[in-house]
Design a protein around this motif. Structure first.
Motif, PDB file in Angstrom:
ATOM      1  N   THR A 198       0.866  -1.610  -0.130  1.00 50.45           N
ATOM      2  CA  THR A 198       0.150   0.540  -0.134  1.00 50.45           C
ATOM      3  C   THR A 198       0.930   0.866  -0.045  1.00 50.45           C
ATOM      4  O   THR A 198       0.522   2.100  -0.580  1.00 50.45           O
ATOM      5  CB  THR A 198      -1.121  -0.121   1.318  1.00 50.45           C
ATOM      6  N   LEU A 199       1.630   1.211   0.686  1.00 45.30           N
ATOM      7  CA  LEU A 199       2.270   2.769   0.671  1.00 45.30           C
ATOM      8  C   LEU A 199       3.375   2.674  -1.056  1.00 45.30           C
ATOM      9  O   LEU A 199       3.620   3.935  -0.739  1.00 45.30           O
ATOM     10  CB  LEU A 199       3.580   2.409   2.439  1.00 45.30           C
ATOM     11  N   GLY A 200       3.848   1.514  -0.917  1.00 46.84           N
ATOM     12  CA  GLY A 200       5.170   1.567  -2.260  1.00 46.84           C
ATOM     13  C   GLY A 200       3.909   2.536  -3.801  1.00 46.84           C
ATOM     14  O   GLY A 200       4.494   3.130  -4.098  1.00 46.84           O
ATOM     15  N   ARG A 201       2.487   1.845  -3.708  1.00 48.17           N
ATOM     16  CA  ARG A 201       1.818   2.473  -4.190  1.00 48.17           C
ATOM     17  C   ARG A 201       1.796   4.132  -4.001  1.00 48.17           C
ATOM     18  O   ARG A 201       1.747   5.278  -5.269  1.00 48.17           O
ATOM     19  CB  ARG A 201      -0.152   1.608  -4.447  1.00 48.17           C
ATOM     20  N   VAL A 202       1.388   4.611  -2.749  1.00 46.09           N
ATOM     21  CA  VAL A 202       1.151   5.797  -2.079  1.00 46.09           C
ATOM     22  C   VAL A 202       2.456   6.530  -2.566  1.00 46.09           C
ATOM     23  O   VAL A 202       2.226   7.889  -3.518  1.00 46.09           O
ATOM     24  CB  VAL A 202       0.956   5.825  -0.923  1.00 46.09           C
ATOM     25  N   MET A 203       3.357   6.017  -2.561  1.00 44.45           N
ATOM     26  CA  MET A 203       4.282   7.119  -2.414  1.00 44.45           C
ATOM     27  C   MET A 203       5.212   7.350  -4.128  1.00 44.45           C
ATOM     28  O   MET A 203       5.381   8.443  -4.673  1.00 44.45           O
ATOM     29  CB  MET A 203       5.850   6.091  -2.006  1.00 44.45           C
ATOM     30  N   PHE A 204       5.036   6.071  -5.149  1.00 43.52           N
ATOM     31  CA  PHE A 204       5.299   5.976  -5.760  1.00 43.52           C
ATOM     32  C   PHE A 204       4.959   6.892  -6.975  1.00 43.52           C
ATOM     33  O   PHE A 204       4.730   8.245  -7.736  1.00 43.52           O
ATOM     34  CB  PHE A 204       4.896   4.732  -7.000  1.00 43.52           C
ATOM     35  N   ASP A 205       3.235   6.804  -6.912  1.00 39.42           N
ATOM     36  CA  ASP A 205       2.082   8.479  -7.350  1.00 39.42           C
ATOM     37  C   ASP A 205       2.710   9.936  -6.485  1.00 39.42           C
ATOM     38  O   ASP A 205       2.508   9.882  -8.153  1.00 39.42           O
ATOM     39  CB  ASP A 205       0.719   7.624  -7.013  1.00 39.42           C
ATOM     40  N   ALA A 206       3.033   9.288  -5.290  1.00 41.77           N
ATOM     41  CA  ALA A 206       3.590  10.533  -4.903  1.00 41.77           C
ATOM     42  C   ALA A 206       5.390  11.484  -6.001  1.00 41.77           C
ATOM     43  O   ALA A 206       4.974  12.771  -6.417  1.00 41.77           O
ATOM     44  CB  ALA A 206       4.032  10.978  -3.455  1.00 41.77           C
ATOM     45  N   VAL A 207       5.452  10.632  -6.278  1.00 43.67           N
ATOM     46  CA  VAL A 207       6.589  11.056  -7.450  1.00 43.67           C
ATOM     47  C   VAL A 207       6.866  11.018  -8.100  1.00 43.67           C
ATOM     48  O   VAL A 207       7.516  11.392  -9.051  1.00 43.67           O
ATOM     49  CB  VAL A 207       8.218  10.492  -6.704  1.00 43.67           C
ATOM     50  N   GLY A 208       5.412  10.410  -9.079  1.00 42.98           N
ATOM     51  CA  GLY A 208       5.503  10.634 -10.491  1.00 42.98           C
ATOM     52  C   GLY A 208       5.542  12.026 -10.937  1.00 42.98           C
ATOM     53  O   GLY A 208       6.427  12.451 -11.936  1.00 42.98           O
ATOM     54  N   PRO A 209       4.975  13.118 -10.113  1.00 43.28           N
ATOM     55  CA  PRO A 209       4.717  14.276 -11.151  1.00 43.28           C
ATOM     56  C   PRO A 209       6.436  14.930 -10.739  1.00 43.28           C
ATOM     57  O   PRO A 209       6.602  16.226 -11.344  1.00 43.28           O
ATOM     58  CB  PRO A 209       3.535  15.376 -10.833  1.00 43.28           C
ATOM     59  N   VAL A 210       7.493  14.448  -9.613  1.00 44.13           N
ATOM     60  CA  VAL A 210       8.519  14.930  -9.543  1.00 44.13           C
ATOM     61  C   VAL A 210       9.618  14.647 -10.422  1.00 44.13           C
ATOM     62  O   VAL A 210       9.789  13.922 -10.685  1.00 44.13           O
ATOM     63  CB  VAL A 210       8.723  15.224  -8.191  1.00 44.13           C
ATOM     64  N   THR A 211      10.056  15.666 -10.943  1.00 41.40           N
ATOM     65  CA  THR A 211      10.975  15.635 -11.372  1.00 41.40           C
ATOM     66  C   THR A 211      12.312  16.543 -10.716  1.00 41.40           C
ATOM     67  O   THR A 211      12.423  17.534 -10.684  1.00 41.40           O
ATOM     68  CB  THR A 211      10.696  16.178 -12.722  1.00 41.40           C
ATOM     69  N   ASN A 212      12.969  15.523 -10.732  1.00 40.74           N
ATOM     70  CA  ASN A 212      14.671  16.156  -9.882  1.00 40.74           C
ATOM     71  C   ASN A 212      14.953  17.015 -10.926  1.00 40.74           C
ATOM     72  O   ASN A 212      16.316  16.422 -10.930  1.00 40.74           O
ATOM     73  CB  ASN A 212      14.917  15.090  -9.150  1.00 40.74           C
ATOM     74  N   ARG A 213      15.308  17.691 -11.019  1.00 37.81           N
ATOM     75  CA  ARG A 213      16.100  18.324 -11.911  1.00 37.81           C
ATOM     76  C   ARG A 213      17.361  19.052 -11.622  1.00 37.81           C
ATOM     77  O   ARG A 213      18.801  18.922 -12.515  1.00 37.81           O
ATOM     78  CB  ARG A 213      15.067  19.261 -12.713  1.00 37.81           C
ATOM     79  N   ALA A 214      17.891  19.251 -10.107  1.00 34.20           N
ATOM     80  CA  ALA A 214      18.553  19.227  -9.804  1.00 34.20           C
ATOM     81  C   ALA A 214      19.745  18.206  -9.705  1.00 34.20           C
ATOM     82  O   ALA A 214      20.855  18.573  -8.783  1.00 34.20           O
ATOM     83  CB  ALA A 214      18.758  20.196  -8.578  1.00 34.20           C
TER      84      ALA A 214
END
Length: 341
Positions: A309-325
């Motif tokens: 459950t945590l894996g799905r929530v965390m993955f969806d949280a990072v989906g829109p994040v791009t670590n440009r730095a």
């Protein structure tokens, strides 16, 4: 693997975050927001992870020690969950990460090579998780790369003994100490080339993972080698990566550990999630012990369900994040089946 977040996942995290903000009695406002102001998308994602963690921890029971960190919009790494993060605990097979780091450190110093061969004899075989004990006959010569891959991909126990043949227990601990780890240690025994897997803390496991992902723990080549194994789609799928497509799984480097002691069962999992550009975006280190369901090592164990459950929530949280730095990135080849030939 470069892959854009699915529309379904993007909608899901946005809706979930919005629901969290709107629900009376929900999680407290994220740090840096006023009680009456809606948090930003990033803050809402962090709040959702924290809320899910509390719920899943309560549902699974046992004693949890955990650390989750995620990059923010500026690319800075921020702690999301810090739950008893400095408690020294038995890492069980998660410790194989630290053992592999010690072996790769010796390779980086030119004192060992991935292609060096060792004999695999019957007297070194261990049961439990892994593949070598399944052979039933032994006598192969295998490379260091071979047994490191088996140790991290399928958590092979014989591989731990093979590691001890090239980096003895005391040397492993010296390497870990030199890298700044205070508590992460293997436990030596009378035979200097053998050891129990020992202890760590959630904070130090997080630090190891982040330094591996940012390629500051070892040489770039060595970090890439270990990450390539941990991210491959043939690895462990019951926990964090369970409810993901094969493409999503390949963006998660993970290591699982399970055992038991007099307090009950232990189910651990630690790893790194990467964004679609290959930049490290989130680390997790979940150590749970004093659990029930002692002999269930499958996906139905309550703590393993919690990881999923945590894996799905965390993955969806990072989906829109791009670590440009990000100064370091990692990618794996796209999985393609091969039908012999």
């Amino acid at each position: 693997m470069a892959e854009q977040m699915s529309r379904r996942a993007a909608i899901g995290i946005g809706a979930a975050a919005a629901a969290l903000v709107a629900t009376p009695g929900g999680a407290a406002a994220a740090p840096g927001t006023s009680g009456g102001a809606a948090p930003s998308g990033h803050d809402a994602a962090q709040a959702l992870i924290r809320r899910t963690y509390r719920q899943q921890k309560a549902r699974a029971g046992g004693a949890w020690r955990s650390h989750v960190a995620m990059v923010d919009d500026s690319g800075a790494l921020r702690t999301v969950v810090a739950d008893d993060v400095d408690r020294v605990t038995h890492g069980y097979s998660v410790q194989k990460l630290a053992v592999a780091v010690a072996v790769m450190d010796k390779i980086d110093r030119g004192e060992l090579a991935l292609g060096q061969r060792l004999d695999l004899t019957g007297d070194i075989i261990l049961g439990g998780s892994g593949i070598y004990f399944l052979h039933t006959v032994w006598g192969d010569e295998i490379t260091v790369a071979n047994f490191l891959t088996a140790m991290l991909l399928v958590s092979d126990n014989t591989s731990v003994r093979m590691c001890g043949r090239v980096v003895p227990a005391l040397e492993i601990n010296e390497i870990l100490a030199a890298k700044g780890f205070t508590h992460t240690r293997v436990e030596p025994v009378a035979n200097p080339n053998r050891f129990f897997l020992g202890v760590t803390t959630p904070r130090e496991t997080h630090d190891l993972l982040w330094r591996l992902a940012t390629k500051t723990l070892l040489s770039t080549r060595s970090c890439d080698f270990l990450l390539g194994i941990l991210r491959w789609v043939n690895g462990y799928h019951d926990g964090i990566r369970r409810d993901m497509s094969s493409a999503e799984r390949s963006r998660v480097a993970t290591k699982y550990g399970a055992d038991y002691d007099e307090s009950g069962a232990a189910r651990h999992e630690a790893g790194i999630m990467f964004d679609a550009t290959g930049a490290p975006t989130l680390t997790y280190a979940f150590f749970a012990d004093s659990l029930g369901d002692l002999d269930n090592y499958g996906g139905t164990h309550p703590a393993v369900r919690a990881h999923a459950t945590l894996g799905r929530v965390m993955f969806d949280a990072v989906g829109p994040v791009t670590n440009r730095a990000a100064r370091a990135r990692h990618s794996v080849n796209r999985f393609r089946p091969v039908n012999g030939g």
